[in-house]
Design a protein around this motif. Structure first.
Motif, mmCIF file in Angstrom:
data_model
loop_
_atom_site.group_PDB
_atom_site.id
_atom_site.type_symbol
_atom_site.label_atom_id
_atom_site.label_comp_id
_atom_site.label_asym_id
_atom_site.label_seq_id
_atom_site.Cartn_x
_atom_site.Cartn_y
_atom_site.Cartn_z
ATOM 1 N N THR A 1 0.809 -1.220 0.000
ATOM 2 C CA THR A 1 0.000 0.000 0.000
ATOM 3 C C THR A 1 0.840 1.267 0.000
ATOM 4 N N THR A 2 1.827 1.327 0.872
ATOM 5 C CA THR A 2 2.555 2.585 1.038
ATOM 6 C C THR A 2 3.570 2.830 -0.066
ATOM 7 N N ASN A 3 4.388 1.828 -0.403
ATOM 8 C CA ASN A 3 5.375 2.043 -1.457
ATOM 9 C C ASN A 3 4.715 2.134 -2.826
ATOM 10 N N GLY A 4 3.589 1.426 -3.004
ATOM 11 C CA GLY A 4 2.841 1.556 -4.246
ATOM 12 C C GLY A 4 2.291 2.964 -4.395
ATOM 13 N N GLY A 5 1.728 3.507 -3.309
ATOM 14 C CA GLY A 5 1.217 4.872 -3.352
ATOM 15 C C GLY A 5 2.313 5.882 -3.598
ATOM 16 N N ARG A 6 3.456 5.653 -2.977
ATOM 17 C CA ARG A 6 4.611 6.533 -3.166
ATOM 18 C C ARG A 6 5.058 6.522 -4.626
ATOM 19 N N ALA A 7 5.032 5.326 -5.247
ATOM 20 C CA ALA A 7 5.415 5.196 -6.650
ATOM 21 C C ALA A 7 4.440 5.945 -7.559
ATOM 22 N N LEU A 8 3.152 5.902 -7.229
ATOM 23 C CA LEU A 8 2.162 6.613 -8.035
ATOM 24 C C LEU A 8 2.390 8.124 -7.957
ATOM 25 N N TYR A 9 2.730 8.628 -6.772
ATOM 26 C CA TYR A 9 3.032 10.056 -6.666
ATOM 27 C C TYR A 9 4.283 10.410 -7.473
ATOM 28 N N LEU A 10 5.246 9.494 -7.541
ATOM 29 C CA LEU A 10 6.427 9.744 -8.352
ATOM 30 C C LEU A 10 6.041 9.837 -9.832
ATOM 31 N N LEU A 11 5.168 8.942 -10.281
ATOM 32 C CA LEU A 11 4.709 8.988 -11.679
ATOM 33 C C LEU A 11 3.953 10.281 -11.960
ATOM 34 N N GLN A 12 3.215 10.751 -10.966
ATOM 35 C CA GLN A 12 2.518 12.021 -11.127
ATOM 36 C C GLN A 12 3.520 13.180 -11.206
ATOM 37 N N ALA A 13 4.568 13.123 -10.384
ATOM 38 C CA ALA A 13 5.583 14.183 -10.409
ATOM 39 C C ALA A 13 6.279 14.254 -11.766
ATOM 40 N N ALA A 14 6.328 13.107 -12.476
ATOM 41 C CA ALA A 14 6.934 13.078 -13.809
ATOM 42 C C ALA A 14 5.904 13.377 -14.902
ATOM 43 N N ASN A 15 4.682 13.780 -14.489
ATOM 44 C CA ASN A 15 3.614 14.172 -15.419
ATOM 45 C C ASN A 15 3.129 13.030 -16.312
ATOM 46 N N LEU A 16 3.236 11.798 -15.797
ATOM 47 C CA LEU A 16 2.745 10.652 -16.570
ATOM 48 C C LEU A 16 1.305 10.306 -16.226
ATOM 49 N N PRO B 1 -2.293 6.507 -2.242
ATOM 50 C CA PRO B 1 -3.207 6.312 -3.364
ATOM 51 C C PRO B 1 -3.066 4.921 -3.981
ATOM 52 N N THR B 2 -4.097 4.497 -4.681
ATOM 53 C CA THR B 2 -4.082 3.222 -5.401
ATOM 54 C C THR B 2 -4.351 3.495 -6.876
ATOM 55 N N LEU B 3 -4.318 2.451 -7.671
ATOM 56 C CA LEU B 3 -4.597 2.602 -9.104
ATOM 57 C C LEU B 3 -5.976 3.195 -9.337
ATOM 58 N N ASP B 4 -6.902 2.942 -8.427
ATOM 59 C CA ASP B 4 -8.255 3.482 -8.574
ATOM 60 C C ASP B 4 -8.293 5.002 -8.430
ATOM 61 N N ASP B 5 -7.230 5.587 -7.876
ATOM 62 C CA ASP B 5 -7.182 7.040 -7.690
ATOM 63 C C ASP B 5 -6.621 7.770 -8.908
ATOM 64 N N ILE B 6 -6.233 7.033 -9.955
ATOM 65 C CA ILE B 6 -5.733 7.670 -11.171
ATOM 66 C C ILE B 6 -6.929 8.228 -11.954
ATOM 67 N N VAL B 7 -6.912 9.538 -12.192
ATOM 68 C CA VAL B 7 -8.011 10.163 -12.943
ATOM 69 C C VAL B 7 -7.589 10.523 -14.368
ATOM 70 N N ASP B 8 -6.307 10.466 -14.648
ATOM 71 C CA ASP B 8 -5.851 10.751 -16.010
ATOM 72 C C ASP B 8 -4.571 9.968 -16.281
ATOM 73 N N ASN B 9 -4.558 9.268 -17.403
ATOM 74 C CA ASN B 9 -3.410 8.472 -17.816
ATOM 75 C C ASN B 9 -3.285 8.639 -19.336
ATOM 76 N N PRO B 10 -2.826 9.827 -19.774
ATOM 77 C CA PRO B 10 -2.898 10.184 -21.198
ATOM 78 C C PRO B 10 -2.147 9.245 -22.129
ATOM 79 N N LYS B 11 -1.101 8.591 -21.643
ATOM 80 C CA LYS B 11 -0.347 7.669 -22.500
ATOM 81 C C LYS B 11 -0.843 6.227 -22.376
ATOM 82 N N ASN B 12 -1.894 6.027 -21.591
ATOM 83 C CA ASN B 12 -2.450 4.684 -21.383
ATOM 84 C C ASN B 12 -1.366 3.700 -20.914
ATOM 85 N N ILE B 13 -0.591 4.148 -19.949
ATOM 86 C CA ILE B 13 0.499 3.323 -19.417
ATOM 87 C C ILE B 13 -0.068 2.190 -18.575
#
Length: 285
Positions: free
Chosen positions: A136-151, A162-174
Motif C-alpha cells: 500500500t505505502t510504497n505503491g502509493g509513493r510510486a504513483l506520486y512519483l509517476l505524477q511528479a513526472a507528469n505521466l 493512493p491506489t490505481l483506482d485514484d488515477i483520474v488521467d493516464n494520457p499515454k495509457n500506461i
C-alpha cells in the motif's frame, strides 16, 4: 584428609561452572536480534561493531521481503526490526491489529525510477509499461512519483497512500504492474521503467546516483517515509533496545552513509521534518 580435599575441589569446580553459566546468561541477555531487509547492511554492521565494544551483540536477521519482518517481531521471533518507514508501519498495524512502535530514526531515502531503455522517465511511450511495488505505502509513493513526472494524474483527495483506482488521467495509457517490492528490479528487461526502493535497487546492482532516471524529491511531505527501528509497544522503553537504536545515530554511521550513498540517502535524525511523529530521544549513545 584426602576426602576433605576432594570435596573442596569438587565444590570449587561446581562454583566455577555455575559462575560460568551465570556469565553466559549475562552475555546472552545482551544479544539483540534485529530484522533487516536487503543484502547491503553495511551501516548496521558498523553500528553492530560499535555496540560490540560495549558488550552488546546485535545479531542481524535477514528477510527477503517486506511482508515478514513485522510478523516475526509481533510473534517475538526477533527483538527489533529496521527496514520500514512510518507509513508502511502504520498500514501494517492497521491491517494486522498490532501495536508495533518506532523507537528511533534511521534514514530517509527517495524512491527512484530506473530503466534499461529510457534516459528520462517522462519518455515512457504511449501504451508503455511501468512496474511498481504492490504494498500500500510504497505503491502509493510510486504513483506520486509517476505524477511528479507528469505521466499520470491522481485525484486531489487520494491521501498518503493512493491506489490505481485514484488515477483520474493516464494520457499515454500506461500499464502499471504491481509486484512485491523485492521483485520489481527483476522486471527491468521487460518494462519501460520500474519504480524501485533504494535499498532494493542497490541489492540489484543499481546506483541511485548514476542509474536512476527520476528520483523522488525530499521535502516537507517526506516525513511519512522516514525509516525507523521498530519494537513491540511493551518494549519501547527497554534501555537495551534504545541503546541499539542509538548506535545507528552516531558520527561513524553517518560518515559511512555519506561515503556509500552520497546524496541518495540521508540520515533522518539530522532532518527537521514536521509531523514525523517522533516521541523518543534522538541523541547518540
Amino acid at each position: 584428609m584426602k576426602k576433605f580435599i576432594k570435596l573442596v575441589t569438587l565444590s570449587l569446580i561446581s562454583l566455577l561452572v555455575l559462575a560460568g553459566c551465570g556469565q553466559a546468561k549475562a552475555d546472552t541477555s545482551k544479544t539483540v536480534r534485529l530484522g533487516v531487509v536487503g543484502d547491503d547492511q553495511r551501516l548496521w554492521e558498523k553500528a553492530a561493531e560499535l555496540a560490540e565494544k560495549d558488550g552488546i551483540h546485535i545479531e542481524l536477521v535477514p528477510f527477503s521481503d517486506y511482508n515478514t519482518p513485522n510478523d516475526a517481531l509481533a510473534n517475538g521471533d526477533i527483538d527489533l526490526n529496521a527496514f520500514q518507514h512510518k507509513a508502511f508501519l502504520d498500514a501494517y498495524n492497521h491491517s494486522k491489529g498490532t501495536d508495533l512502535v518506532p523507537i528511533g530514526r534511521t534514514f530517509i531515502s527517495p524512491i527512484g525510477a530506473y530503466s534499461e531503455h529510457l534516459k528520462h522517465l517522462e519518455d515512457v511511450p504511449k501504451d508503455g509499461k511501468v512496474s511498481i511495488p504492490n504494498d500500500t505505502t510504497n505503491g502509493g509513493r510510486a504513483l506520486y512519483l509517476l505524477q511528479a513526472a507528469n505521466l499520470i494524474t491522481l485525484r486531489d483527495d487520494a491521501g498518503v497512500n493512493p491506489t490505481l483506482d485514484d488515477i483520474v488521467d493516464n494520457p499515454k495509457n500506461i500499464a502499471i504492474d504491481e509486484l512485491d517490492a523485492a521483485q520489481v528490479a527483476r522486471t527491468l528487461p521487460d518494462v519501460d521503467a520500474a519504480i524501485i526502493n533504494t535499498n532494493l535497487a542497490i541489492d540489484a546492482g543499481l546506483s541511485p546516483k548514476d542509474d536512476a532516471i527520476f528520483m523522488e524529491p525530499l521535502d516537507e511531505h517526506s516525513a511519512p517515509y522516514i525509516n525507523y527501528v521498530v519494537a513491540r509497544n511493551e518494549d519501547k522503553d527497554n534501555p537495551l533496545y534504545q541503546k541499539v537504536a542509538a548506535y545507528y545515530r552516531t558520527p561513524e554511521v553517518k560518515k559511512l552513509n555519506d561515503e556509500l550513498y552520497e546524496s541518495t540517502q540521508r540520515m533522518a535524525w539530522e532532518l527537521n521534518l514536521e509531523d514525523a511523529g517522533d516521541t523518543f530521544e534522538s541523541d547518540a549513545p
